[in-house]
Motif scaffolding. Structure first.
Motif, mmCIF file in Angstrom:
data_model
loop_
_atom_site.group_PDB
_atom_site.id
_atom_site.type_symbol
_atom_site.label_atom_id
_atom_site.label_comp_id
_atom_site.label_asym_id
_atom_site.label_seq_id
_atom_site.Cartn_x
_atom_site.Cartn_y
_atom_site.Cartn_z
ATOM 1 N N LEU A 242 0.822 -1.209 0.000
ATOM 2 C CA LEU A 242 0.000 0.000 0.000
ATOM 3 C C LEU A 242 0.856 1.258 0.000
ATOM 4 O O LEU A 242 0.540 2.234 -0.683
ATOM 5 C CB LEU A 242 -0.943 -0.010 1.199
ATOM 6 C CG LEU A 242 -1.867 -1.233 1.322
ATOM 7 C CD1 LEU A 242 -2.794 -1.086 2.522
ATOM 8 C CD2 LEU A 242 -2.678 -1.434 0.043
ATOM 9 N N ALA A 243 1.948 1.245 0.743
ATOM 10 C CA ALA A 243 2.808 2.426 0.842
ATOM 11 C C ALA A 243 3.915 2.451 -0.204
ATOM 12 O O ALA A 243 4.529 3.493 -0.444
ATOM 13 C CB ALA A 243 3.426 2.510 2.239
ATOM 14 N N GLY A 244 4.193 1.313 -0.816
ATOM 15 C CA GLY A 244 5.266 1.271 -1.804
ATOM 16 C C GLY A 244 6.649 1.297 -1.190
ATOM 17 O O GLY A 244 7.608 1.750 -1.821
ATOM 18 N N THR A 245 6.769 0.793 0.042
ATOM 19 C CA THR A 245 8.052 0.765 0.750
ATOM 20 C C THR A 245 8.427 -0.687 1.041
ATOM 21 O O THR A 245 7.635 -1.609 0.861
ATOM 22 C CB THR A 245 7.954 1.536 2.077
ATOM 23 O OG1 THR A 245 6.983 0.906 2.930
ATOM 24 C CG2 THR A 245 7.519 2.975 1.833
ATOM 25 N N TYR A 246 9.665 -0.883 1.518
ATOM 26 C CA TYR A 246 10.060 -2.207 1.990
ATOM 27 C C TYR A 246 11.220 -2.068 2.962
ATOM 28 O O TYR A 246 11.866 -1.010 3.070
ATOM 29 C CB TYR A 246 10.407 -3.142 0.837
ATOM 30 C CG TYR A 246 11.740 -2.899 0.145
ATOM 31 C CD1 TYR A 246 12.895 -3.587 0.529
ATOM 32 C CD2 TYR A 246 11.851 -2.008 -0.931
ATOM 33 C CE1 TYR A 246 14.102 -3.391 -0.124
ATOM 34 C CE2 TYR A 246 13.048 -1.810 -1.598
ATOM 35 C CZ TYR A 246 14.181 -2.511 -1.186
ATOM 36 O OH TYR A 246 15.376 -2.309 -1.833
ATOM 37 N N TYR A 247 11.470 -3.137 3.699
ATOM 38 C CA TYR A 247 12.598 -3.183 4.632
ATOM 39 C C TYR A 247 13.161 -4.603 4.654
ATOM 40 O O TYR A 247 12.487 -5.571 4.273
ATOM 41 C CB TYR A 247 12.167 -2.792 6.053
ATOM 42 C CG TYR A 247 11.469 -3.912 6.777
ATOM 43 C CD1 TYR A 247 12.181 -4.828 7.550
ATOM 44 C CD2 TYR A 247 10.097 -4.112 6.638
ATOM 45 C CE1 TYR A 247 11.543 -5.894 8.173
ATOM 46 C CE2 TYR A 247 9.460 -5.167 7.248
ATOM 47 C CZ TYR A 247 10.191 -6.058 8.021
ATOM 48 O OH TYR A 247 9.569 -7.123 8.611
ATOM 49 N N VAL A 248 14.389 -4.732 5.100
ATOM 50 C CA VAL A 248 14.995 -6.032 5.390
ATOM 51 C C VAL A 248 15.678 -5.917 6.739
ATOM 52 O O VAL A 248 16.433 -4.967 6.999
ATOM 53 C CB VAL A 248 16.009 -6.453 4.302
ATOM 54 C CG1 VAL A 248 16.784 -7.691 4.739
ATOM 55 C CG2 VAL A 248 15.290 -6.733 2.989
ATOM 56 N N ASN A 249 15.409 -6.869 7.608
ATOM 57 C CA ASN A 249 15.955 -6.871 8.965
ATOM 58 C C ASN A 249 16.966 -8.017 9.124
ATOM 59 O O ASN A 249 16.882 -9.033 8.435
ATOM 60 C CB ASN A 249 14.816 -7.038 9.972
ATOM 61 C CG ASN A 249 15.256 -6.731 11.400
ATOM 62 O OD1 ASN A 249 16.280 -6.090 11.619
ATOM 63 N ND2 ASN A 249 14.472 -7.179 12.358
ATOM 64 N N LEU A 250 17.912 -7.817 10.027
ATOM 65 C CA LEU A 250 18.926 -8.824 10.363
ATOM 66 C C LEU A 250 19.712 -9.260 9.131
ATOM 67 O O LEU A 250 19.947 -10.439 8.881
ATOM 68 C CB LEU A 250 18.280 -10.033 11.050
ATOM 69 C CG LEU A 250 17.553 -9.724 12.369
ATOM 70 C CD1 LEU A 250 16.925 -10.984 12.938
ATOM 71 C CD2 LEU A 250 18.479 -9.084 13.379
ATOM 72 N N TRP A 251 20.124 -8.277 8.355
ATOM 73 C CA TRP A 251 20.953 -8.516 7.172
ATOM 74 C C TRP A 251 22.412 -8.521 7.600
ATOM 75 O O TRP A 251 22.913 -7.522 8.128
ATOM 76 C CB TRP A 251 20.679 -7.446 6.131
ATOM 77 C CG TRP A 251 21.376 -7.623 4.820
ATOM 78 C CD1 TRP A 251 21.101 -8.546 3.863
ATOM 79 C CD2 TRP A 251 22.474 -6.840 4.311
ATOM 80 N NE1 TRP A 251 21.938 -8.393 2.777
ATOM 81 C CE2 TRP A 251 22.792 -7.356 3.032
ATOM 82 C CE3 TRP A 251 23.204 -5.760 4.811
ATOM 83 C CZ2 TRP A 251 23.812 -6.830 2.253
ATOM 84 C CZ3 TRP A 251 24.227 -5.233 4.034
ATOM 85 C CH2 TRP A 251 24.527 -5.759 2.764
ATOM 86 N N PRO A 252 23.154 -9.628 7.415
ATOM 87 C CA PRO A 252 24.519 -9.714 7.957
ATOM 88 C C PRO A 252 25.578 -8.988 7.155
ATOM 89 O O PRO A 252 26.551 -8.472 7.727
ATOM 90 C CB PRO A 252 24.785 -11.218 7.969
ATOM 91 C CG PRO A 252 23.916 -11.762 6.886
ATOM 92 C CD PRO A 252 22.686 -10.891 6.862
ATOM 93 N N GLY A 253 25.437 -8.934 5.819
ATOM 94 C CA GLY A 253 26.484 -8.319 5.015
ATOM 95 C C GLY A 253 27.813 -9.015 5.219
ATOM 96 O O GLY A 253 27.885 -10.208 5.534
ATOM 97 N N THR A 254 28.899 -8.267 5.085
ATOM 98 C CA THR A 254 30.235 -8.872 5.149
ATOM 99 C C THR A 254 30.700 -9.173 6.568
ATOM 100 O O THR A 254 31.761 -9.770 6.748
ATOM 101 C CB THR A 254 31.268 -7.946 4.482
ATOM 102 O OG1 THR A 254 31.196 -6.640 5.063
ATOM 103 C CG2 THR A 254 31.001 -7.838 2.988
ATOM 104 N N SER A 255 29.922 -8.799 7.591
ATOM 105 C CA SER A 255 30.279 -9.192 8.962
ATOM 106 C C SER A 255 29.908 -10.644 9.219
ATOM 107 O O SER A 255 30.419 -11.275 10.139
ATOM 108 C CB SER A 255 29.585 -8.295 9.982
ATOM 109 O OG SER A 255 28.179 -8.456 9.919
ATOM 110 N N GLY A 256 29.002 -11.164 8.407
ATOM 111 C CA GLY A 256 28.697 -12.582 8.442
ATOM 112 C C GLY A 256 27.815 -13.039 9.589
ATOM 113 O O GLY A 256 27.223 -12.251 10.322
ATOM 114 N N VAL A 257 27.751 -14.362 9.731
ATOM 115 C CA VAL A 257 26.930 -15.023 10.749
ATOM 116 C C VAL A 257 27.802 -16.034 11.473
ATOM 117 O O VAL A 257 28.412 -16.914 10.845
ATOM 118 C CB VAL A 257 25.729 -15.755 10.118
ATOM 119 C CG1 VAL A 257 24.882 -16.426 11.198
ATOM 120 C CG2 VAL A 257 24.879 -14.790 9.298
ATOM 121 N N LYS A 258 27.854 -15.921 12.790
ATOM 122 C CA LYS A 258 28.651 -16.837 13.607
ATOM 123 C C LYS A 258 27.725 -17.823 14.305
ATOM 124 O O LYS A 258 26.809 -17.424 15.020
ATOM 125 C CB LYS A 258 29.464 -16.059 14.645
ATOM 126 C CG LYS A 258 30.356 -16.935 15.523
ATOM 127 C CD LYS A 258 31.139 -16.086 16.508
ATOM 128 C CE LYS A 258 32.053 -16.951 17.386
ATOM 129 N NZ LYS A 258 32.805 -16.113 18.362
#
Length: 451
Positions: free
Chosen positions: A413-429
């Protein structure tokens, strides 16, 4: 009291008891696990078209380019090319394998497409999770009017689910490792004009005492903590949540630390449809991981299984080094997201009479191999499709654990979006041991949150 009255009273008591605690599956039905079903309840066989392969144990061998000293996992399928793409022009051909949210995005955004790759059933688990999942089939029971599971330990509680509540409890208790740390996660928002904004950044820690305690003595299914380091106005804040296994004995608990107040406060409002400050209010608290928290606001109906195109094995997206190349106007860069055909459980959630939530109904699509909600459709009070959610899972091939923490929603409806808990190059341990319980107290949260 005469014998007839006593018998009727006893029968009524049994009826009430059976309504609150439902039996597990029979031993004969449980024999399917390890035969035509995997230990966690997925169909072993592929589909008749060959577009979904047979399950052969998952991905447990890292690619040659993997550096075990880092938390970034190279894409083991980097050399593969899309089989085909789906957009508004040809979506009708594939409509039966697209969620309502995916179809709505294609209609709303001319450039939105999904690139479909070969399907790889990469989910793999430690031996103890597989063994306990099989055992749980006959020992786990659903209780507390469907809110809790009893008797399950260190495995998928209901590998052969009979109800929507059981399927959703599998999602909540899915295995992702004993301890998962995102050393520097980011939550990004993109507004209707295409502007990219960092909503929050920090350290995310998620642990599962349920899997740490293999003897069944744990009282928590999960605990999570966010220590914000950015943007500057949020630096020093921290939140912590503890999710119980049995809601009838232990309620959900949450705390928040605010540097300006120099104190930790109980935060019972960090639940349900409270706007999630971590995403700049573009989602609800129970939108985390596409669904989290207690099941008491909805009636959950297990519709059955279907084949669906969903984001899967998204190493390239999760570990990208340039956010501005990934988070584009209107949508995530289609070239950054890998989509595959997988079988999913479909669960329809309808708001209970007398209960309040901004979503009147929700449809959840749970990946059969991992039990994670990998896509969702959320409807407003007018039953209009409002938000389309997607997770971006990967297999932690060096730790034998699926991971589906990174997720987000498109606001149609608003034409927006988000992504949460995106690790990028710091990665996931991912590790096999949790922090001491002393690290999960209000006092500990205050000491970690000081700016």
């Amino acid at each position: 009291m005469n014998k007839t009255a006593a018998a009727l009273l006893f029968a009524g008591a049994l009826t009430g008891y059976s309504a609150s605690i439902q039996a597990a599956v029979s031993a004969d039905e449980a024999k399917k696990l390890g035969a035509e079903l995997t230990a966690v309840g997925a169909e072993k066989a592929g589909n008749k078209e060959g577009t979904i392969p047979e399950y052969t144990g998952g991905l447990t061998t890292p690619p040659a380019s993997f550096d075990k000293s880092k938390n970034v996992r190279p894409d083991p399928f980097a050399s593969e090319k899309p089989l085909f793409s789906i957009d508004a022009k040809n979506m009708a051909t594939y409509a039966d394998k697209l969620s309502a949210g995916t179809q709505a995005l294609m209609k709303a955004i001319p450039d939105f497409r999904i690139d479909v790759y070969p399907t790889h059933r990469t989910a793999a688990y430690p031996k103890f999770v597989l063994e306990n999942s099989v055992a749980n089939a006959t020992r786990a029971k659903i209780s507390d009017d469907g809110m809790s599971s009893l008797g399950a330990r260190a495995g998928i509680p209901f590998p052969i689910p009979k109800t929507g509540n059981e399927a959703m409890l599998n999602h909540i208790a899915r295995y992702q490792g004993i301890s998962v740390v995102l050393p520097k996660y980011s939550a990004y928002n993109v507004d209707s004009a295409g502007n990219l904004t960092l909503a929050t950044q920090g350290v995310w820690t998620a642990e599962s005492p349920y899997y740490q305690d293999k003897d069944g003595g744990a009282t928590l299914v999960a605990r999570a903590r966010a220590n914000y380091t950015g943007p500057a106005r949020r630096a020093g804040e921290a939140i912590m949540t503890l999710e119980p296994i049995d809601y009838s004995s232990n309620g959900r608990r949450a705390w928040q630390y605010l540097p300006g107040q120099r104190r930790v406060r109980l935060a019972p409002d960090l639940a349900y449809d409270t706007p999630n400050a971590s995403t700049g209010g573009q989602s609800t608290i129970d939108d985390v991981n596409l669904f989290s928290g207690k099941l008491d606001r909805y009636d959950f109906k297990l519709v059955g299984k279907k084949e669906l195109y969903v984001p899967y094995n998204d190493y390239r997206f999760n570990y990208s080094d340039k956010p501005e190349d990934v988070f584009q106007a209107k949508s995530i860069n289609p070239s950054a997201v890998r989509w595959e055909l997988h079988r999913v459980w479909v669960v329809e959630a309808s708001l209970k009479e007398g209960k309040r939530h901004i979503y009147s109904r929700r449809t959840f699509y749970l990946d059969e191999d991992t039990w994670s909600v990998t896509a969702s459709d959320q409807y407003d009070g007018r039953s209009q499709l409002w938000r389309a959610g997607f997770a971006y899972p990967t297999q932690m091939y060096d730790r034998t654990a699926p991971n589906s923490m990174t997720s987000g929603h498109y606001d149609l409806l608003a034409g927006t979006y988000y992504v949460n808990l995106w690790p990028g190059t710091s990665g996931v341990k991912v590790t096999d041991s949790a922090q001491p319980d002393s690290e999960w107290t209000a006092d500990s949260l205050a000491s970690q949150g000081v700016r």
